[in-house]
Design an enzyme around this catalytic site. Structure first.
Site, PDB file in Angstrom:
ATOM      1  N   HIS A 157       0.814  -1.215   0.000  1.00  0.00           N
ATOM      2  CA  HIS A 157       0.000   0.000   0.000  1.00  0.00           C
ATOM      3  C   HIS A 157       0.851   1.270   0.000  1.00  0.00           C
ATOM      4  O   HIS A 157       0.339   2.344  -0.295  1.00  0.00           O
ATOM      5  CB  HIS A 157      -0.936  -0.002   1.212  1.00  0.00           C
ATOM      6  CG  HIS A 157      -1.994  -1.051   1.142  1.00  0.00           C
ATOM      7  ND1 HIS A 157      -3.289  -0.790   0.746  1.00  0.00           N
ATOM      8  CD2 HIS A 157      -1.962  -2.387   1.408  1.00  0.00           C
ATOM      9  CE1 HIS A 157      -4.004  -1.908   0.771  1.00  0.00           C
ATOM     10  NE2 HIS A 157      -3.226  -2.893   1.179  1.00  0.00           N
ATOM     11  N   ASP A 365       3.493   9.326  -1.170  1.00  0.00           N
ATOM     12  CA  ASP A 365       2.331   8.561  -0.733  1.00  0.00           C
ATOM     13  C   ASP A 365       2.088   7.409  -1.699  1.00  0.00           C
ATOM     14  O   ASP A 365       2.268   7.579  -2.915  1.00  0.00           O
ATOM     15  CB  ASP A 365       1.087   9.463  -0.711  1.00  0.00           C
ATOM     16  CG  ASP A 365       0.218   9.220   0.506  1.00  0.00           C
ATOM     17  OD1 ASP A 365       0.290   8.119   1.073  1.00  0.00           O
ATOM     18  OD2 ASP A 365      -0.535  10.129   0.884  1.00  0.00           O
TER      19      ASP A 365
END
Length: 459
Positions: A157, A365
């Site tokens: 992730h 991110d």
């Protein structure tokens, strides 16, 4: 039909599937587990004095959940240590914050072995196992050592770091080699996947072949890009719910005809919160005529408050927000509203809808679903504008956002002004294109694409 076994550090299957606060990822994985008659396994979040491996099994809204308690030493070394003080900062290119402690690595290996040993008796021969995130990179290797032959996939992730940074990690080769016991490795973006491939080519003298296969360490693994999304219909329902509407009305009324900029991020150095506030301060300095007509609502729930780095950043943000308010506020206007609390999804949807600008500016991110939620929450007739960091994984898909370098306060300042003055026709055009991306790459598409690819992979 094969069962699906989801493995993650924390089990977030909601007890009430209708709960407005349940995250989209938890809802999507829960739906997949019901579809495949599956099981969700992970840490309970609780500790016991001595590790026994005793399982806690319960049914959560039709999803079988199996959790295990860890010893305090496991939590300190595996979770607070290697996961959050070593891998997390390293994977976000913060080598200056990375703790290279031998005990952390040993705790990480030990705890992953414990997870594998507890999970092994629960497995059936045709189960398909889906392991999530950096906490459990060695899981497939440890299961293979226990004789598990099942198909096992892994999804990261977070970003994957550049090779030059990853090699600062002691035993980096062993960590990457353990990943070749999976059948499928999934990354959020092509950039993260290519950084992984480059490491393998240079450090392991591996070969990147056709069709996404990578050969190294005497093994072969399939790799692919699977960008995660949001549960669009669920989020729209949350936006249009009674609480979503009430939140919108409340925020709109409190704005007093001012334009609201919104940022929603958990407290983390990867989110670029200090740089964001400095960029907003630059905007106030550069545009004196717009002061009083705009304010920033920054929602920042506290996370990992027992880690020193997070305590430090919390103190700096408190001071920075206070300084900006002190310098620019007027008797009837405060430029920053800074909230350290958590809101439900339906409340957030109402907040996003009321915002003229969504400010999503992480320094790095994996994806960043706030960007997609902000777009989904907008009024199609009068949509707000998304300002997005080029270093968020979402930037690869969402090119119609105003893409910025979050390290440049001047660039942030210019983007805020552009967003606030953008004509309605241009806002509608950008929103329509972004919303199409959000719909085309929703969380169900991500989930089904990964599971189907994993099922078709062979070890």
């Amino acid at each position: 039909m094969s069962r699906l076994i989801v493995v993650s550090n924390r089990v977030s299957a909601p007890k009430d599937p209708a709960a407005g606060s349940a995250g989209g990822l938890a809802m999507a994985l829960s739906a997949a587990l019901r579809k495949y008659d599956g099981l969700w396994f992970g840490w309970s979040g609780e500790t016991v004095e001595h590790f026994t491996g005793e399982l806690n099994i319960e049914d959560r809204a039709g999803v079988t959940v199996a959790t295990v308690d860890l010893e305090p030493q496991d939590v300190d070394e595996y979770y607070n240590g290697y996961a959050n003080k070593t891998l997390w900062p390293l994977f976000h290119h913060r080598v200056d914050l990375t703790a290279y402690e031998r005990s952390y690595g040993e705790g990480y290996e030990r705890t992953n072995r414990r997870f594998a040993e507890v999970l092994r008796p629960l497995l059936q021969p045709d189960d398909v196992i889906w392991v999530h995130d950096y906490h459990m990179i060695p899981m497939a290797r440890d299961l293979r050592r226990l004789g598990v032959k099942n198909r096992i996939g892994f999804f990261l992730h977070t970003p994957w770091p550049a090779r030059q940074l990853l090699v600062t990690l002691p035993h980096h080769r062993r960590l990457v080699e353990s990943m070749f016991h999976f059948d499928l490795l999934g990354f959020q973006t092509r950039e993260w996947m290519e950084l992984f491939q480059r490491y393998v080519e240079v450090e392991a003298k591996g070969v990147v072949g056709e069709g996404g296969r990578v050969d190294a360490f005497g093994r072969s693994v399939q790799v692919g890009v699977f960008p995660i999304g949001i549960d669009v219909e669920s989020f729209l329902a949350a936006r249009d719910s009674l609480l979503g509407q009430k939140t919108y009305d409340r925020i709109a009324a409190s704005a007093a005809f001012r334009s609201m900029i919104v940022g929603v991020d958990r407290l983390d150095y990867s989110k670029g919160l200090e740089q964001r506030l400095l960029g907003y301060e630059q905007f106030l300095e550069d545009n004196p005529s717009m002061r009083g007509g705009v304010f920033l609502l920054q929602v920042t729930p506290i996370s990992r408050d027992d880690v020193d780095t997070y305590q430090d950043i919390r103190g700096r943000l408190d001071a920075l927000a206070g300084r900006i308010n002190g310098a620019y506020a007027d008797m009837d206007w405060q430029p920053i509203r800074y909230l350290n609390r958590t809101f439900r999804r339906d409340q957030l949807a109402g907040i996003y809808r009321a915002a003229r600008v969504g400010l999503v500016t992480p320094l790095r991110d994996g994806m960043n679903l706030v960007a997609k939620e902000y777009v989904a929450a907008q009024n199609p007739d009068d949509p707000g504008v998304l300002i997005l960091s080029r270093f968020a994984g979402a930037a690869e898909q969402m090119g119609e956002a105003l893409l910025v370098n979050p390290f440049s306060r001047e660039e942030l300042s210019d983007a805020i002004r552009t967003a606030l003055t953008m004509p309605l026709q241009e806002r509608r055009r950008k929103w329509k294109a972004l919303m199409q991306v959000v719909r085309d790459t929703d969380v169900s598409h991500w989930r089904d694409q990964f599971v189907e690819t994993m099922i078709s992979s062979s070890h």
